[in-house]
Design a protein around this motif. Sequence first.
Motif, PDB file in Angstrom:
ATOM      1  N   THR A   1       0.845  -1.199   0.000  1.00  0.00           N
ATOM      2  CA  THR A   1       0.000   0.000   0.000  1.00  0.00           C
ATOM      3  C   THR A   1       0.879   1.246   0.000  1.00  0.00           C
TER       4      THR A   1
ATOM      5  N   THR B   1       1.086   5.691   0.672  1.00  0.00           N
ATOM      6  CA  THR B   1       0.557   6.867   1.361  1.00  0.00           C
ATOM      7  C   THR B   1       0.822   8.108   0.520  1.00  0.00           C
ATOM      8  N   VAL B   2       0.406   9.261   1.043  1.00  0.00           N
ATOM      9  CA  VAL B   2       0.642  10.525   0.342  1.00  0.00           C
ATOM     10  C   VAL B   2       2.125  10.742   0.040  1.00  0.00           C
TER      11      VAL B   2
ATOM     12  N   TYR C   1      -3.055   9.171  -2.087  1.00  0.00           N
ATOM     13  CA  TYR C   1      -3.884  10.246  -1.547  1.00  0.00           C
ATOM     14  C   TYR C   1      -4.334  10.064  -0.103  1.00  0.00           C
ATOM     15  N   SER C   2      -3.762   9.098   0.621  1.00  0.00           N
ATOM     16  CA  SER C   2      -4.177   8.854   2.003  1.00  0.00           C
ATOM     17  C   SER C   2      -2.968   8.777   2.913  1.00  0.00           C
ATOM     18  N   THR C   3      -3.196   9.036   4.193  1.00  0.00           N
ATOM     19  CA  THR C   3      -2.127   8.936   5.180  1.00  0.00           C
ATOM     20  C   THR C   3      -2.018   7.495   5.677  1.00  0.00           C
TER      21      THR C   3
ATOM     22  N   GLU D   1      -4.991   6.788   7.932  1.00  0.00           N
ATOM     23  CA  GLU D   1      -6.215   6.479   7.174  1.00  0.00           C
ATOM     24  C   GLU D   1      -6.163   5.055   6.602  1.00  0.00           C
ATOM     25  N   ASN D   2      -5.003   4.670   6.099  1.00  0.00           N
ATOM     26  CA  ASN D   2      -4.866   3.306   5.576  1.00  0.00           C
ATOM     27  C   ASN D   2      -5.019   2.259   6.676  1.00  0.00           C
TER      28      ASN D   2
ATOM     29  N   ALA E   1      -8.631   1.853   7.651  1.00  0.00           N
ATOM     30  CA  ALA E   1      -9.334   1.051   6.649  1.00  0.00           C
ATOM     31  C   ALA E   1      -8.983  -0.425   6.798  1.00  0.00           C
TER      32      ALA E   1
ATOM     33  N   PHE F   1      -5.213   4.719  -2.357  1.00  0.00           N
ATOM     34  CA  PHE F   1      -6.239   5.454  -1.609  1.00  0.00           C
ATOM     35  C   PHE F   1      -6.806   4.488  -0.579  1.00  0.00           C
ATOM     36  N   TRP F   2      -7.221   5.015   0.577  1.00  0.00           N
ATOM     37  CA  TRP F   2      -7.565   4.160   1.710  1.00  0.00           C
ATOM     38  C   TRP F   2      -8.656   3.144   1.388  1.00  0.00           C
ATOM     39  N   ASN F   3      -9.598   3.499   0.500  1.00  0.00           N
ATOM     40  CA  ASN F   3     -10.713   2.580   0.265  1.00  0.00           C
ATOM     41  C   ASN F   3     -10.314   1.350  -0.546  1.00  0.00           C
TER      42      ASN F   3
END
Length: 242
Positions: A9, A11-12, A18-20, A23-24, A27, A196-198
């Motif tokens: 995965t 991160t930004v 686009y996620s920290t 946030e990951n 999720a 992105f986290w999702n």
Amino acid sequence: MDILADLHTHTVASGHAYSTITENAAAAARKGLKLLGMTDHGPSMPGAPNLYHFGNFSILPETLCGVRILPGVEANITSYEGELDIPLRYLKQMSLVLVGLHVICYPGGTLEQNTQAYLKAMSNPFTDIMVHPGRPDFEMDLDKIAYASAQLGIPVEINNSTLGPEKGNAWDNCRRFARSAAKYRGPIVLGSDAHFWNRVGELGSALELAQETGIKDYQILNYSPDKILEYLDQRRKQRSLL
């Protein structure tokens, strides 16, 4: 069996994600994951973090949202000799080293040159997992890669993102690799390659392909956090002897 780990995965910090990490991790926790790889791109990727990012991992907590975090890198192969874009002193600090070929970072070549670059990177003692061999950007001998994975005991990834519509139709490449992996019985990792986290923990297409092609459950490391941690610990012990 439940998928309990996603080792690929971003991160930004990668510049085009686009996620920290928080946030990951949140999720990942919602999806029942126990292990999460934080594997931002190596510095030869445009927009990627500088080396200081990789040298500052000691400030990170071991767990976030109840999920064990493995700080590491998705290192870029930069030459036909399988050289990586992360200096040795930083590789030694990583909890997880993914390695792959990326456009811009690697010059591209013939089937033989690309396969050689991938296999030489696989034989690097600091490589933990090889990623997305099925991407259509570089033609490679996928059967030879699956055979080397089984011989060396180095996991190769079936990349869920590669099987998505935004990457083009790479199912044929990934299916050919997966069939060879099933034949040689080497270790496999399913990776989301989430930017992105999702998309963290989204491994459905990769799992479907693994099952379709006959890859056995015992080959897939994502089912066992303990098995992953044991493997990574073994890799680090081997490196300490160098």
